[in-house]
Design a protein around this motif. Structure first.
Motif, PDB file in Angstrom:
ATOM      1  N   LYS A  20     -22.630 -19.694 -23.347  1.00  0.00           N
ATOM      2  CA  LYS A  20     -21.613 -19.947 -22.330  1.00  0.00           C
ATOM      3  C   LYS A  20     -21.269 -18.648 -21.630  1.00  0.00           C
ATOM      4  O   LYS A  20     -20.927 -17.644 -22.275  1.00  0.00           O
ATOM      5  CB  LYS A  20     -20.335 -20.508 -22.987  1.00  0.00           C
ATOM      6  N   SER A  21     -21.413 -18.674 -20.310  1.00  0.00           N
ATOM      7  CA  SER A  21     -21.022 -17.505 -19.515  1.00  0.00           C
ATOM      8  C   SER A  21     -19.877 -17.900 -18.606  1.00  0.00           C
ATOM      9  O   SER A  21     -19.853 -19.002 -18.055  1.00  0.00           O
ATOM     10  CB  SER A  21     -22.185 -17.030 -18.646  1.00  0.00           C
ATOM     11  N   ILE A  31     -25.868 -19.352 -30.076  1.00  0.00           N
ATOM     12  CA  ILE A  31     -25.532 -19.529 -31.496  1.00  0.00           C
ATOM     13  C   ILE A  31     -26.097 -20.842 -32.036  1.00  0.00           C
ATOM     14  O   ILE A  31     -26.260 -21.818 -31.306  1.00  0.00           O
ATOM     15  CB  ILE A  31     -23.996 -19.464 -31.768  1.00  0.00           C
ATOM     16  N   ASP A  32     -26.406 -20.811 -33.337  1.00  0.00           N
ATOM     17  CA  ASP A  32     -26.845 -22.005 -34.075  1.00  0.00           C
ATOM     18  C   ASP A  32     -25.843 -22.225 -35.189  1.00  0.00           C
ATOM     19  O   ASP A  32     -25.502 -21.269 -35.890  1.00  0.00           O
ATOM     20  CB  ASP A  32     -28.199 -21.774 -34.766  1.00  0.00           C
ATOM     21  N   GLY A  48     -11.533 -12.397 -28.899  1.00  0.00           N
ATOM     22  CA  GLY A  48     -12.548 -12.320 -27.838  1.00  0.00           C
ATOM     23  C   GLY A  48     -13.973 -12.551 -28.312  1.00  0.00           C
ATOM     24  O   GLY A  48     -14.915 -12.394 -27.546  1.00  0.00           O
ATOM     25  N   ALA A  49     -14.155 -12.958 -29.570  1.00  0.00           N
ATOM     26  CA  ALA A  49     -15.505 -13.134 -30.125  1.00  0.00           C
ATOM     27  C   ALA A  49     -16.216 -14.357 -29.552  1.00  0.00           C
ATOM     28  O   ALA A  49     -17.443 -14.445 -29.599  1.00  0.00           O
ATOM     29  CB  ALA A  49     -15.442 -13.242 -31.646  1.00  0.00           C
ATOM     30  N   GLY A  50     -15.449 -15.319 -29.047  1.00  0.00           N
ATOM     31  CA  GLY A  50     -16.055 -16.529 -28.495  1.00  0.00           C
ATOM     32  C   GLY A  50     -15.758 -17.784 -29.304  1.00  0.00           C
ATOM     33  O   GLY A  50     -16.345 -18.844 -29.062  1.00  0.00           O
ATOM     34  N   LYS A  51     -14.812 -17.698 -30.244  1.00  0.00           N
ATOM     35  CA  LYS A  51     -14.495 -18.853 -31.110  1.00  0.00           C
ATOM     36  C   LYS A  51     -13.894 -20.000 -30.305  1.00  0.00           C
ATOM     37  O   LYS A  51     -14.330 -21.141 -30.419  1.00  0.00           O
ATOM     38  CB  LYS A  51     -13.497 -18.442 -32.213  1.00  0.00           C
ATOM     39  N   GLY A 214     -19.843 -12.983 -29.257  1.00  0.00           N
ATOM     40  CA  GLY A 214     -20.590 -14.161 -28.844  1.00  0.00           C
ATOM     41  C   GLY A 214     -21.775 -14.536 -29.715  1.00  0.00           C
ATOM     42  O   GLY A 214     -22.501 -15.464 -29.398  1.00  0.00           O
ATOM     43  N   ARG A 215     -21.958 -13.795 -30.826  1.00  0.00           N
ATOM     44  CA  ARG A 215     -23.067 -14.131 -31.728  1.00  0.00           C
ATOM     45  C   ARG A 215     -22.529 -14.407 -33.116  1.00  0.00           C
ATOM     46  O   ARG A 215     -21.511 -13.838 -33.511  1.00  0.00           O
ATOM     47  CB  ARG A 215     -24.050 -12.961 -31.832  1.00  0.00           C
TER      48      ARG A 215
END
Ligand code: ATP
Length: 312
Positions: A20-21, A31-32, A48-51, A214-215
């Motif tokens: 997602k951008s 991510i998987d 800010g990790a993307g959770k 993001g990973r």
């Protein structure tokens, strides 16, 4: 729409290559993850990790840029209505009418669903039986949070998303909330939670994923993640510097007469250390042997690169 490939053994959530951008910001970078039915899964990571982005995509509240996502057999980007009846979402605060009683509030939300969970069962699971006739405005912060969970449960969802369920709780309210999560699990619900408390994840989650930039940098049971670090720390206190420690016992002073030995062979090192102390008639005060906690692992995985090496 009928969910595809759904069965008791299929995962509740399967994600492959999710991206997602937001313009130039890559919030989720491929991510998987799999969440099994009936498990409590915690998504962890620094701010800010993307959770939130990931969870919102799973809930069907946000489009993805790329990747495959299946939630209870549905693609959340396509099956809004069907999926919504089978999932419950507990946000950080739910807007409810302050003058309604607890049971009236829950009933109001039950009315939105075709097969709601019985009111008494909800009150029992969330532990608000005694407050069932209390107006919402008179509930404590912890009780209001339980009511938020009750609202998420109203439609008898198979899958419940809990966003930071105990933020701002005192220690006893946190314990109560943990018990509630276990009650939910015993009803067979699958639970995805986000939390910043590592002890919470360690207590509640069957499996966790740690996200950074993001990973997903680690995924597994809390025990698996802790075992990634093969070090054990032996701590003790002595009045004087233990000069003649036998070879193999590299002790480091951490101040105040306290020493630590970090080792991947704790049985042998402890044998050497206690033998050494016994021979000299010394008492090793405050002697402890500890494995790294999930918090230690989290700090290690999420530390900025320049700090990652020299951590004690
Ligand atoms: P927190 O623990 O603080 O809630 P998080 O792990 O949930 O953080 P996200 O909220 O998913 O992280 O944000 C991931 C990245 O995406 C951040 O860099 C954030 O600034 C950015 N971001 C999030 N939402 C948007 C948006 N609507 N528009 C632009 N950028 C966004």
């Amino acid at each position: 729409m009928t969910p595809q490939s759904e069965g008791a053994s299929s995962p509740a959530i399967a994600v492959r290559g999710l991206r997602k951008s937001y313009g130039a910001v890559e919030a989720v970078r491929g991510i998987d993850l799999d969440v099994m039915r009936g498990e409590v899964f915690a998504l962890l990571g620094p701010n800010g990790a993307g959770k939130t982005t990931t969870v919102e995509i799973l809930e069907g509240h946000r489009d993805r840029t790329a990747g495959e996502v299946s939630v209870l057999g549905y693609d959340p980007a396509r099956s809004q209505r069907d999926l919504k009846e089978r999932i419950g979402i507990v946000l950080q605060s739910t807007g409810v009418e302050p003058y309604l009683k607890v049971e009236e509030t829950i009933d109001l939300f039950r009315g939105y669903y075709p097969h709601p969970l019985p009111l008494d069962e909800i009150l029992d699971v969330i532990g608000l039986e005694e407050q069932r006739r209390t107006p919402v405005k008179r509930l404590s912060g912890g009780q209001q949070r339980r009511l938020d969970v009750a609202i998420g449960l109203a439609g008898d969802p198979e899958l419940l998303f809990l966003d930071e369920p105990t933020t701002g709780f005192d220690p006893s309210a946190r314990r109560g909330a943990w018990e509630m999560v276990r009650n939910l699990q015993s009803l067979g619900k699958t639970i995805v939670l986000t939390t910043h408390y590592m002890d919470e994840a360690e207590h509640l989650a069957d499996r966790v994923a740690i996200m950074v930039h993001g990973r997903i940098v680690a995924q597994g049971t809390p025990g698996d993640l802790v075992r990634r670090e093969d070090s054990t720390t032996i701590r003790f206190r002595l009045a004087t510097w233990p000069e003649d420690l036998p070879p193999g016992l590299e002790a480091r002073s951490t101040g105040g007469g306290q020493y630590t030995i970090v080792t991947d062979a704790p049985t042998h090192r402890l044998h050497l250390l206690t033998g050494w102390a016994t021979d000299r008639g010394l008492e090793l005060e405050d002697l402890t042997v500890s494995r790294p906690s999930l918090e230690d692992v989290f700090m290690e995985l999420t530390a900025p690169p320049e700090l990652g090496q020299g951590r004690e």
